[in-house]
Design an enzyme around this catalytic site. Structure first.
Site, PDB file in Angstrom:
ATOM      1  N   ASN A  59       0.865  -1.268  -0.049  1.00  0.00           N
ATOM      2  CA  ASN A  59      -0.042  -0.235  -0.097  1.00  0.00           C
ATOM      3  C   ASN A  59       0.842   1.121   0.122  1.00  0.00           C
ATOM      4  OD1 ASN A  59      -2.624  -1.268   0.478  1.00  0.00           O
ATOM      5  ND2 ASN A  59      -1.984  -1.854   2.279  1.00  0.00           N
TER       6      ASN A  59
ATOM      7  N   CYS B  32      -3.831  -7.502  -4.480  1.00  0.00           N
ATOM      8  CA  CYS B  32      -4.451  -6.648  -5.020  1.00  0.00           C
ATOM      9  C   CYS B  32      -5.043  -6.824  -6.369  1.00  0.00           C
ATOM     10  CB  CYS B  32      -3.617  -5.293  -5.365  1.00  0.00           C
ATOM     11  SG  CYS B  32      -4.420  -3.814  -6.228  1.00  0.00           S
TER      12      CYS B  32
ATOM     13  N   ASN C 234      -7.107  -5.269  -8.873  1.00  0.00           N
ATOM     14  CA  ASN C 234      -6.483  -4.388 -10.065  1.00  0.00           C
ATOM     15  C   ASN C 234      -5.052  -4.310 -10.258  1.00  0.00           C
ATOM     16  OD1 ASN C 234      -8.999  -3.463 -10.420  1.00  0.00           O
ATOM     17  ND2 ASN C 234      -9.006  -2.052  -8.993  1.00  0.00           N
TER      18      ASN C 234
ATOM     19  N   ASN D 147      -8.057 -10.039   1.138  1.00  0.00           N
ATOM     20  CA  ASN D 147      -8.046  -8.958   2.031  1.00  0.00           C
ATOM     21  C   ASN D 147      -9.493  -8.771   2.560  1.00  0.00           C
ATOM     22  OD1 ASN D 147      -5.298  -7.861   0.807  1.00  0.00           O
ATOM     23  ND2 ASN D 147      -6.595  -6.925  -1.012  1.00  0.00           N
TER      24      ASN D 147
ATOM     25  N   CYS E 110     -11.183  -0.510  -6.643  1.00  0.00           N
ATOM     26  CA  CYS E 110     -10.491  -1.542  -5.915  1.00  0.00           C
ATOM     27  C   CYS E 110     -10.824  -2.841  -6.381  1.00  0.00           C
ATOM     28  CB  CYS E 110     -11.017  -1.405  -4.090  1.00  0.00           C
ATOM     29  SG  CYS E 110     -10.326  -2.683  -3.250  1.00  0.00           S
ATOM     30  N   GLY E 111     -10.005  -3.722  -6.795  1.00  0.00           N
ATOM     31  CA  GLY E 111     -10.335  -4.900  -7.470  1.00  0.00           C
ATOM     32  C   GLY E 111     -11.262  -5.929  -6.569  1.00  0.00           C
ATOM     33  N   THR E 112     -10.346  -6.263  -5.475  1.00  0.00           N
ATOM     34  CA  THR E 112     -11.021  -7.023  -4.585  1.00  0.00           C
ATOM     35  C   THR E 112     -12.337  -6.790  -3.721  1.00  0.00           C
ATOM     36  OG1 THR E 112      -9.492  -6.557  -2.563  1.00  0.00           O
ATOM     37  CG2 THR E 112      -8.668  -8.303  -4.088  1.00  0.00           C
TER      38      THR E 112
END
Length: 292
Positions: free
Chosen positions: A69, A78, A80, A162, A229-231
């Site tokens: 991060n 992550c 994305n 996450n 945010c992908g996840t």
């Protein structure tokens, strides 16, 4: 000199560092300086591109996505960033991937397959669950989330590589006006922090739809509000799927400030073995870091 690239997935942006043999001393101070949007390159996160063997990771995948991060803290993975990571491996010629083929990548959340689909990439994030199980699904929430100027709102915790908490709002106007300049307060507070996704359903929830549709904003642990945010997108779809019961679809479109992503889910309302995220990946610049 260290070669770097700048890339993004639906405007969730990253600095990628070439380090195939694992020689960079990647400190939190270095990460923060690279991610700084005024004094550095500017990014939501930093990805070290390193071979798994050199990083002491699962050797079943040749490449490890070492994701950090922007505040210098390590993250499990992550969504994305994983697509941008694979796009960069392809650009450098370190892997080959034809349309429809898969590549396994190592992350702190485990080894995950990424499939090329034309200009898009799909990653299977694997097993997921609503943290509170069926009781939380039945109640619709397991925590409260407080934003500036609003009373505490119910949130549903979703574990997907996450940690996530998803909150629903009644309309897009309320979503647009939401103050995410400070971290939302989650109660009970997760021990390792959490991403918070805020969604508004845009599809007709009174009938069974083939494709669910959400509008979303997100406050990411360690990065603040990001354009995507992908996840978190997947967690948002899984929460909306749990809230929707028998009428909820398995396929979702999620509009974020930086673009549109797609989610395909499997399993019950509270857990499953597969959740797929699809979206674009763009490399916008390459260069060499100047070190003093």
């Amino acid at each position: 000199m260290t070669t770097f690239a700048k890339g993004h997935g639906t405007e969730n942006d990253f600095v990628l560092l070439d380090d195939p043999e694992g020689r960079i001393d990647l400190t939190p101070e270095l990460i923060r300086s690279l991610a700084d949007r005024r004094a550095g390159l500017g990014a939501d996160g930093v990805i070290r591109v390193v071979r798994s063997a050199a990083a002491g990771q699962d050797p079943s995948a040749e490449w490890f996505m070492d994701y950090w991060n922007s505040d210098g803290s390590a993250a499990e993975m992550c969504g994305n960033g994983s697509r941008v990571f694979v796009a960069y491996l392809l650009r450098r010629g370190w892997v080959s991937l034809e349309d429809g083929e898969e590549l396994n990548i190592a992350t702190r959340g485990g080894v995950m397959p990424v499939r090329r689909r034309g200009e898009l990439f799909t990653i299977d994030l694997g097993a997921w669950k609503v943290a509170g199980g069926p009781p939380a699904v039945a109640a619709g929430s397991d925590v409260t989330v407080t934003f500036p100027g609003l009373p505490p709102l119910p949130g549903l915790s979703v574990s997907l590589s996450n940690p996530h908490v998803v909150v629903a709002l009644p309309d897009v106007e309320t979503l647009a006006a939401l103050d995410l300049s400070v971290p939302p307060i989650v109660d009970p507070a997760p021990p390792n922090g959490t991403n918070v996704e805020i969604v508004v359903p845009l599809h007709d929830q009174s009938v069974r739809s083939e494709l669910g549709h959400l509008k979303m904003r997100v406050h990411e642990r360690g990065s603040g509000e990001t354009r995507s945010c992908g996840t978190g997108t997947v967690a948002a779809a899984l929460a909306a799927r749990a809230w929707g019961g028998n009428l909820a679809p398995d396929h979702w479109r999620v509009d974020v400030p930086g673009g549109t992503l797609y989610v395909d889910a499997e399993g019950t309302a509270s857990e499953g073995d597969s959740a797929k995220l699809s979206g674009p990946a763009v490399i916008v610049a390459e260069g060499e870091l100047v070190t003093s």
